[in-house]
Enzyme design. Sequence first.
Site, PDB file in Angstrom:
ATOM      1  N   LYS A  61     -15.370  -5.214  11.729  1.00 56.78           N
ATOM      2  CA  LYS A  61     -16.622  -5.724  12.318  1.00 56.78           C
ATOM      3  C   LYS A  61     -16.486  -7.186  12.723  1.00 56.78           C
ATOM      4  CE  LYS A  61     -19.478  -2.962   9.172  1.00 56.78           C
ATOM      5  NZ  LYS A  61     -20.445  -3.103   8.070  1.00 56.78           N
ATOM      6  N   HIS A  93       8.483 -11.528   1.926  1.00 51.34           N
ATOM      7  CA  HIS A  93       8.105 -10.404   1.056  1.00 51.34           C
ATOM      8  C   HIS A  93       8.716 -10.707  -0.324  1.00 51.34           C
ATOM      9  CE1 HIS A  93       6.990  -6.542  -0.282  1.00 51.34           C
ATOM     10  NE2 HIS A  93       7.504  -5.777   0.653  1.00 51.34           N
ATOM     11  N   ARG A 151       5.482   2.228  -1.012  1.00 54.11           N
ATOM     12  CA  ARG A 151       6.072   1.753  -2.265  1.00 54.11           C
ATOM     13  C   ARG A 151       5.361   0.534  -2.842  1.00 54.11           C
ATOM     14  NH1 ARG A 151       9.638   4.416   0.257  1.00 54.11           N
ATOM     15  NH2 ARG A 151       8.697   3.360   1.985  1.00 54.11           N
ATOM     16  N   THR A 152       5.152  -0.477  -1.992  1.00 52.67           N
ATOM     17  CA  THR A 152       4.636  -1.748  -2.510  1.00 52.67           C
ATOM     18  C   THR A 152       3.237  -1.539  -3.102  1.00 52.67           C
ATOM     19  OG1 THR A 152       5.918  -2.893  -0.836  1.00 52.67           O
ATOM     20  CG2 THR A 152       4.214  -4.164  -1.933  1.00 52.67           C
ATOM     21  N   ARG A 172      -1.262  -7.451   1.721  1.00 56.01           N
ATOM     22  CA  ARG A 172      -0.275  -7.306   2.804  1.00 56.01           C
ATOM     23  C   ARG A 172      -1.017  -7.470   4.125  1.00 56.01           C
ATOM     24  NH1 ARG A 172       4.214  -2.688   3.485  1.00 56.01           N
ATOM     25  NH2 ARG A 172       5.174  -4.069   1.965  1.00 56.01           N
TER      26      ARG A 172
HETATM   27  C1  NCD Z   1       9.560  -3.244   3.720  1.00 49.25           C
HETATM   28  C2  NCD Z   1       8.443  -4.082   4.323  1.00 49.25           C
HETATM   29  O1  NCD Z   1       7.277  -3.683   4.286  1.00 49.25           O
HETATM   30  O2  NCD Z   1       8.787  -5.154   4.790  1.00 49.25           O
HETATM   31  N1  NCD Z   1       9.078  -2.156   2.977  1.00 49.25           N
HETATM   32  C3  NCD Z   1       8.812  -2.341   1.638  1.00 49.25           C
HETATM   33  O3  NCD Z   1       7.935  -3.067   1.271  1.00 49.25           O
HETATM   34  N2  NCD Z   1       9.610  -1.714   0.760  1.00 49.25           N
HETATM   35  C4  NCD Z   1      10.616  -2.852   4.681  1.00 49.25           C
HETATM   36  C5  NCD Z   1      10.226  -2.150   5.938  1.00 49.25           C
HETATM   37  O4  NCD Z   1       9.067  -1.842   6.194  1.00 49.25           O
HETATM   38  O5  NCD Z   1      11.136  -1.872   6.719  1.00 49.25           O
END
Ligand code: NCD
Length: 305
Positions: free
Chosen positions: A82, A131, A53-54, A103
């Site tokens: 590497k 997040h 999703r993100t 991320r």
């Molecule tokens: C979450 C995350 O990555 O922290 N997912 C997201 O970004 N919607 C929640 C999760 O992974 O459980």
Amino acid sequence: MDFKGKDIISIRDFCKKDILHILEVAKNMEEKSDPNLLSGKVMASLFFEPSTRTRLSFESAMNHLGGRVIGFADAGVTSASKGETLWDTIKMVEQYSDVIVQRHLIEGAARLAAEAALIPVINAGDGANQHPTQTLLDLYTMLKTKGKLEGLNIGLCGDLKYGRTIHSLAIAMMDFKTKLYFIAPDELQMPKVYLEELKEKGVEFVKAKRIEDVSKELDVLYMTRIQKERFADPIEYERLKGVYQIGLDLLDISKKDLKIMHPLPRVDEIKPELDKTPNAVYFEQAGNGLHVRKALLALVLGKVK
Ligand code: NCD
């Protein structure tokens, strides 16, 4: 706050006024947005940790506004494998792009990237830490489905120890006079540092082990996945997985207009039988990620005020 050129690392970086402003811009984006607003701009999408999703909503947001995207969804294909340092990776990527979305599995990696880069860095999740963009879309979803953010009773349920979405959301809610219900087994309860911060700010909260004990009071129930990948001990995970599984019977012991949220992905904590009920807003919540991320990109790139 002038958002142009700003990093988005922690929800702590924003005051209530900033948060409400971002939500307002997101609403405008949802109503109507200029398909050429970010034309000529490039977003680097650096995902050192899995995401659906993100990453897709950030990339879609950039595409919707006429920008372009470079990046990777698997650090295994980059020079990180590497032995290149994150610092060096960022010093190079900033020359190819106008904004970085990152991320990473390590807490603090977003802050490090922001220190290295001269262009804005947006934290799309750093380990079990924060997040912030998820929190903004969570707030946007609450505002849309409950009509307000002030004074809600919010249950946060599942993996409160490792869940970064929970950590960011709890901090953001401090400004909105909410009552928080932390529903988790002792082993996965909210870390002390957050509880102390809540106490200091005078935020009302209670801890519970069972959803049934508090469900009648909740306006929102925010479910989370047990964060398998963050457990040091796989046996501990095996013991705790599946601890909460909600289904239609929850609705019998809840307020009629309870909204059930989840950052997704879910494993088994919400039975699919709830999906079609008016209480379930988790797919709509994921959709809201697009509007909020369009707003954030346009703000940090200085194309809206
Ligand atoms: C979450 C995350 O990555 O922290 N997912 C997201 O970004 N919607 C929640 C999760 O992974 O459980």
